[in-house]
Design an enzyme around this catalytic site. Structure first.
Site, PDB file in Angstrom:
ATOM      1  CG  LEU A 160       1.369  -7.135  10.001  1.00  0.00           C
ATOM      2  CD1 LEU A 160       1.601  -6.604  11.407  1.00  0.00           C
ATOM      3  CD2 LEU A 160       1.994  -8.516   9.847  1.00  0.00           C
ATOM      4  CG  ASN A 171      -1.712  -3.475   2.576  1.00  0.00           C
ATOM      5  OD1 ASN A 171      -1.088  -3.284   3.613  1.00  0.00           O
ATOM      6  ND2 ASN A 171      -1.501  -4.527   1.808  1.00  0.00           N
ATOM      7  CG  ASP A 180       6.738  -5.876  -1.026  1.00  0.00           C
ATOM      8  OD1 ASP A 180       6.084  -5.128  -0.272  1.00  0.00           O
ATOM      9  OD2 ASP A 180       6.504  -5.985  -2.243  1.00  0.00           O
ATOM     10  N   GLY A 222       1.598 -10.651  -4.766  1.00  0.00           N
ATOM     11  CA  GLY A 222       2.148 -10.631  -3.419  1.00  0.00           C
ATOM     12  C   GLY A 222       2.664 -11.973  -2.953  1.00  0.00           C
TER      13      GLY A 222
END
Length: 417
Positions: free
Chosen positions: A64, A95, A305, A324
């Protein structure tokens, strides 16, 4: 709140109403009635085409940004995105900046999630600053609300650190998340090692990098005991290793990312960095093996993910771009083109028992923790469908089937109609 869901098909294997079409009345966040027909003039009726409901979905891996990377995503907006995407609960990765490696940051994430239709469950970093050297404050974070411990997309190279973590967390029934990638084998790889990476001139990441790490980690688990979760597996041999470990009685679970089930490295020929993920997209044979792993229950749960990244980290040469993709908004529409509805529901709810050790059954007297959706209708996913602040979706222009109508989680609700 007093609502009646009209003619809703219930998908919940644990419910006595599974596969039945019923009216469901929810008052003040609890399921008060389930019957073929319910009439209450004081209630709001929700009647939707092909309305299907299931226990609320749980995503085991969501990034987030906040604190520190609010330009990518905020906790408040991220939870709204999750709710509109059908998820009533999400596990939030550590993270951020700073890394969530202490009880203060775990408490911060928990506090930010109060009052939302989607609940935030923080994952604490396994090691300080996710550097893989020293264990973080695991017990303190557990007491503050952390549901598991792992360093996002970082394998623990030091086997002794992972060994000690597995031993230590047994004292308080902690769950260790062990991302699997041998960094020395990966090297500077950016794509799946194979025919396509050779054609494209991209440095390859062999599946061996994942398989070696999983084999080592499972040996450690067998030695120490404890609980281990292996996220985002991407190799057929990885599934074989995990299946064998489960047969031995080891307490190991694993997940697969939606994009690994839906996409292959064939999409890389445009060098679009939206498709740069870790582990990398594999070939068609591997994709089919992963789907089979879902169907035979070697893979316990499916994750989006979801990892929002700003344009500065994605609009670069393929070698330099960050790994990502976002995935919350496109998750159900994508999975519904691949898997049976019952399997989707099972794999999007299984993470609750693994991570929070709770479940939400659709039955009388229980708290309403429900996802509303339709399995019908084909459409194309576009930027207009992205609710996240970041737009780095690997699923742009992909065909979707079915849509999420919304979520109800106790007294909170979010609807898309």
């Amino acid at each position: 709140m007093n609502v009646i869901l009209k003619s809703a098909k219930i998908i919940d294997k644990k419910s006595p109403f599974n596969n039945q079409i019923m009216d469901i009345q929810i008052i003040n966040g609890n399921i008060e009635q389930i019957a073929q027909s319910i009439t209450d003039n004081s209630a709001k009726n929700i009647a939707l085409d092909n309305l299907t409901i299931s226990p609320g979905w749980f995503d085991t891996s969501v990034s987030l940004g906040e604190p520190g990377y609010e330009e990518r995503e905020t906790i408040a907006n991220g939870l709204k995105v999750a709710a509109k995407s059908g998820f009533t609960q999400i596990a939030v990765q550590p993270n951020a900046m700073p890394i969530a490696d202490n009880q203060s940051l775990i408490s911060f994430i928990k506090q930010k999630g109060i009052g939302q239709a989607t609940e935030a469950f923080p994952i604490g970093a396994l090691t300080k600053n996710s550097e893989g050297t020293d264990l973080a404050e695991l017990f303190d974070m557990k007491n503050a609300g952390a549901i598991a411990f792992g360093d996002y997309k970082k394998a623990i190279d030091n086997a002794n650190v992972l060994k000690i973590a597995l031993q230590y967390t047994q004292d308080f029934d902690g769950l260790v998340i062990a991302f699997a990638q041998d960094s020395s084998i990966k090297g500077k790889g950016v794509a799946n090692e194979g025919i396509n990476s050779t054609k494209l001139g991209l440095k390859g990441i062999p599946a061996l990098a994942e398989e070696l790490q999983i084999a080592r980690n499972l040996f450690l688990l067998e030695y120490t005991g404890g609980k281990m979760h292996i996220p985002t597996v991407s190799s057929a041999q990885s599934l074989t290793l995990i299946k064998e470990a489960k047969a031995k009685g080891l307490n190991v679970t694993c997940s697969v990312a939606v994009h690994q089930l839906a996409l292959t490295d064939d999409v890389l020929f445009e060098f679009d960095t939206r498709h740069k993920v870790l582990p990398p997209l594999r070939d068609e044979a591997t994709r089919n093996a992963l789907i089979e792993g879902v169907l035979d229950n070697t893979i316990d749960c499916i994750t989006t993910d979801h990892n929002p990244l700003d344009i500065e980290h994605k609009k670069l040469e393929f070698d330099l771009a960050s790994n990502g993709t976002i995935g919350l908004e496109s998750a159900f529409g994508t999975l519904n083109t691949i898997l049976p509805t019952e399997v989707i529901v099972e794999k999007l709810t299984a993470g609750k028992l693994i991570f929070t050790q709770t479940s939400n059954i659709i039955d009388l007297g229980n708290k309403a923790n429900i996802t509303l959706f339709t399995t019908e209708g084909d459409w194309i996913f576009s930027k207009e469908n992205i609710l996240s602040k970041s737009k780095n979706s690997a699923f742009l222009n992909q065909r979707m089937k079915g849509k999420v109508y919304g979520t109800i989680n106790g007294e909170y609700s979010t609807f898309n109609f």
